[in-house]
Design a protein around this motif. Structure first.
Motif, PDB file in Angstrom:
ATOM      1  N   ALA A   1      -0.922  56.125 -28.089  1.00 44.93           N
ATOM      2  CA  ALA A   1      -1.790  54.950 -28.178  1.00 44.93           C
ATOM      3  C   ALA A   1      -1.934  54.485 -29.625  1.00 44.93           C
ATOM      4  O   ALA A   1      -1.906  53.276 -29.902  1.00 44.93           O
ATOM      5  N   GLU A   2      -2.081  55.419 -30.534  1.00 50.50           N
ATOM      6  CA  GLU A   2      -2.230  55.066 -31.953  1.00 50.50           C
ATOM      7  C   GLU A   2      -1.010  54.300 -32.447  1.00 50.50           C
ATOM      8  O   GLU A   2      -1.131  53.303 -33.168  1.00 50.50           O
ATOM      9  N   LEU A   3       0.182  54.749 -32.051  1.00 48.20           N
ATOM     10  CA  LEU A   3       1.399  54.056 -32.444  1.00 48.20           C
ATOM     11  C   LEU A   3       1.452  52.652 -31.850  1.00 48.20           C
ATOM     12  O   LEU A   3       1.764  51.679 -32.549  1.00 48.20           O
ATOM     13  N   ASP A   4       1.144  52.530 -30.559  1.00 47.32           N
ATOM     14  CA  ASP A   4       1.225  51.221 -29.911  1.00 47.32           C
ATOM     15  C   ASP A   4       0.226  50.232 -30.502  1.00 47.32           C
ATOM     16  O   ASP A   4       0.528  49.045 -30.655  1.00 47.32           O
ATOM     17  N   ILE A   5      -0.947  50.713 -30.845  1.00 43.32           N
ATOM     18  CA  ILE A   5      -1.952  49.844 -31.476  1.00 43.32           C
ATOM     19  C   ILE A   5      -1.460  49.382 -32.838  1.00 43.32           C
ATOM     20  O   ILE A   5      -1.562  48.201 -33.191  1.00 43.32           O
ATOM     21  N   ALA A   6      -0.913  50.311 -33.623  1.00 42.79           N
ATOM     22  CA  ALA A   6      -0.384  49.968 -34.951  1.00 42.79           C
ATOM     23  C   ALA A   6       0.778  48.984 -34.840  1.00 42.79           C
ATOM     24  O   ALA A   6       0.987  48.155 -35.737  1.00 42.79           O
ATOM     25  N   GLU A   7       1.517  49.052 -33.728  1.00 45.40           N
ATOM     26  CA  GLU A   7       2.675  48.175 -33.547  1.00 45.40           C
ATOM     27  C   GLU A   7       2.289  46.787 -33.041  1.00 45.40           C
ATOM     28  O   GLU A   7       3.138  45.902 -32.969  1.00 45.40           O
ATOM     29  N   GLY A   8       1.035  46.600 -32.657  1.00 46.67           N
ATOM     30  CA  GLY A   8       0.599  45.262 -32.281  1.00 46.67           C
ATOM     31  C   GLY A   8       0.091  45.083 -30.871  1.00 46.67           C
ATOM     32  O   GLY A   8      -0.101  43.943 -30.425  1.00 46.67           O
ATOM     33  N   ALA A   9      -0.141  46.169 -30.141  1.00 51.71           N
ATOM     34  CA  ALA A   9      -0.698  46.034 -28.791  1.00 51.71           C
ATOM     35  C   ALA A   9      -2.111  45.462 -28.859  1.00 51.71           C
ATOM     36  O   ALA A   9      -2.913  45.866 -29.708  1.00 51.71           O
ATOM     37  N   ASP A  10      -2.420  44.538 -27.966  1.00 57.04           N
ATOM     38  CA  ASP A  10      -3.760  43.960 -27.889  1.00 57.04           C
ATOM     39  C   ASP A  10      -4.669  44.775 -26.982  1.00 57.04           C
ATOM     40  O   ASP A  10      -5.889  44.766 -27.146  1.00 57.04           O
ATOM     41  N   MET A  11      -4.059  45.449 -26.012  1.00 60.48           N
ATOM     42  CA  MET A  11      -4.773  46.272 -25.040  1.00 60.48           C
ATOM     43  C   MET A  11      -3.881  47.466 -24.721  1.00 60.48           C
ATOM     44  O   MET A  11      -2.661  47.388 -24.873  1.00 60.48           O
ATOM     45  N   ILE A  12      -4.499  48.551 -24.270  1.00 60.90           N
ATOM     46  CA  ILE A  12      -3.722  49.727 -23.894  1.00 60.90           C
ATOM     47  C   ILE A  12      -4.073  50.140 -22.469  1.00 60.90           C
ATOM     48  O   ILE A  12      -5.125  49.772 -21.947  1.00 60.90           O
ATOM     49  N   MET A  13      -3.182  50.917 -21.856  1.00 58.48           N
ATOM     50  CA  MET A  13      -3.352  51.300 -20.459  1.00 58.48           C
ATOM     51  C   MET A  13      -2.981  52.759 -20.262  1.00 58.48           C
ATOM     52  O   MET A  13      -2.119  53.290 -20.970  1.00 58.48           O
ATOM     53  N   VAL A  14      -3.642  53.382 -19.293  1.00 58.86           N
ATOM     54  CA  VAL A  14      -3.322  54.738 -18.855  1.00 58.86           C
ATOM     55  C   VAL A  14      -2.841  54.654 -17.417  1.00 58.86           C
ATOM     56  O   VAL A  14      -3.470  54.013 -16.571  1.00 58.86           O
ATOM     57  N   LYS A  15      -1.729  55.325 -17.117  1.00 56.52           N
ATOM     58  CA  LYS A  15      -1.156  55.317 -15.773  1.00 56.52           C
ATOM     59  C   LYS A  15      -0.529  56.677 -15.499  1.00 56.52           C
ATOM     60  O   LYS A  15       0.234  57.158 -16.337  1.00 56.52           O
ATOM     61  N   PRO A  16      -0.869  57.282 -14.344  1.00 60.86           N
ATOM     62  CA  PRO A  16      -1.841  56.926 -13.315  1.00 60.86           C
ATOM     63  C   PRO A  16      -3.288  56.954 -13.822  1.00 60.86           C
ATOM     64  O   PRO A  16      -3.529  57.262 -14.987  1.00 60.86           O
ATOM     65  N   GLY A  17      -4.195  56.666 -12.883  1.00 58.67           N
ATOM     66  CA  GLY A  17      -5.587  56.559 -13.265  1.00 58.67           C
ATOM     67  C   GLY A  17      -6.440  57.750 -12.912  1.00 58.67           C
ATOM     68  O   GLY A  17      -6.903  58.475 -13.789  1.00 58.67           O
TER      69      GLY A  17
END
Length: 340
Positions: free
Chosen positions: A249-265
């Motif tokens: 998640a930290e990498l994806d946020i740094a790369e420009g993600a506006d929102m993050i998701m967890v799958k499955p729930g």
């Protein structure tokens, strides 16, 4: 046998006179002090689009879920608008004849997803559309990327995924949802979108997508059931790991993600909670096909109250810290909320 008054004195002595049940004894008191509340604004409704016209096609492993024609997807968008559901997530059912080793149909500007997006946005522009970026609905081997021998080529896959994201965004998609779990794909997709003048297109990254047994019915729904060669554990996360989700998640946020998701729930509520607390940014959970089908199957056999289990599960995501939930129950939940 002790007198009731003696028992009461002992209880009051032990609790300091505090009786938590007092707040539970009436419906109005329960509602008054309720910590977690579910709103229609929390819902994203995943639907499946298929080629052709005619009646909706049942997904046998997902009771109550259907593959819809493009025209019926427009109807679903209108239903979402009327129910107040903010976003529809769109997934294609791809016939075997349209699949190949590289998933080239994903790059076709006139493919099912792009056609449906254009039709839905023309008819109901106020409903947001989320499109999945991954190649598994289009590949003959069922993997999310380009297969080289027995391995997925990360960087070549990312190059193709960027092109897929572009055709979807140019068709009118509002949110790009990279679900492939390739390294670095969020940064490359953000760069590609920005370079094409699509700076307002959002990215909801599947930041923590686990190699899970809960995806089976979904694969049936998109037409990839039974064709997967090998498994996806070389790129989807090991379900034994939690700290790794923080790093992803930290990498994806740094790369420009506006929102993050967890799958499955539901099996990963601890991960939802950790990410929501750690990063304090919109964190979503995907109530997967397997989770949905388990509830529906148990309800269909009379083993559980399906309506109550549905609402309890959605509330659990919110209580864990999810900003919203992708759920096949979304229209049913919205109608339930409207009924009060």
């Amino acid at each position: 046998m002790a007198k009731r008054s003696d028992i009461s004195e002992k209880i009051d002595s032990a609790t300091g006179g505090l009786r938590l049940r007092r707040l539970r004894q009436n419906d109005w008191t329960r509602r008054l002090v309720r910590e977690t509340k579910v709103s229609v604004d929390d819902l994203i409704w995943p639907i499946f689009v298929r080629d052709g016209d005619g009646e909706d096609q049942k997904v046998d492993s997902m009771p109550g879920v259907f593959r819809l024609s493009v025209a019926r997807c427009v109807d679903a968008a209108k239903e979402a608008r009327d129910l107040g559901i903010p976003v529809i997530a769109l997934f294609p059912y791809t016939e075997q004849a349209q699949r190949d080793e590289r998933g080239t149909e994903a790059l076709n500007e006139g493919n099912l997803v792009c056609t449906a997006v254009r039709a839905m946005k023309a008819a109901v522009p106020e409903v947001g559309i989320l499109c999945d970026v991954a190649l598994d609905p289009y590949t003959s081997h069922g993997h999310d990327g380009i297969l080289r021998g027995d391995c997925i080529d990360n960087d070549e896959s990312v190059e193709v995924l960027c092109q897929q994201a572009l055709v979807q965004a140019q068709a009118g998609c509002d949110i790009i949802g990279p679900s492939d779990m390739m390294d670095g794909r969020v940064a490359c997709i953000r760069s590609a979108l920005d370079g094409a003048g699509l700076r307002d297109t959002l990215i909801m990254s599947y930041a923590a997508k686990y190699a899970s047994a809960f995806y089976g019915p979904f694969r049936d729904a998109v037409g990839s059931g039974g064709m997967l060669k090998g498994d996806k554990r070389t790129y989807q996360m090991d379900y034994h790991n939690g700290d790794e989700a923080i790093r992803e998640a930290e990498l994806d946020i740094a790369e420009g993600a506006d929102m993050i998701m967890v799958k499955p729930g539901m099996p990963y509520l601890d991960i939802v909670s950790r990410l929501a607390r750690e990063f304090e940014m919109p964190t979503f959970a995907y109530q997967t096909s397997g989770e949905y089908s388990m509830i529906m199957a148990a309800a269909g056999n009379g083993w559980i109250d399906g309506e109550r289990a549905m609402m309890e599960s959605i509330t659990g995501f919110k209580r864990a810290g999810a900003a919203g939930v992708l759920s096949y129950f979304s229209p049913r939940v919205a109608r339930k909320l409207r009924e009060g």
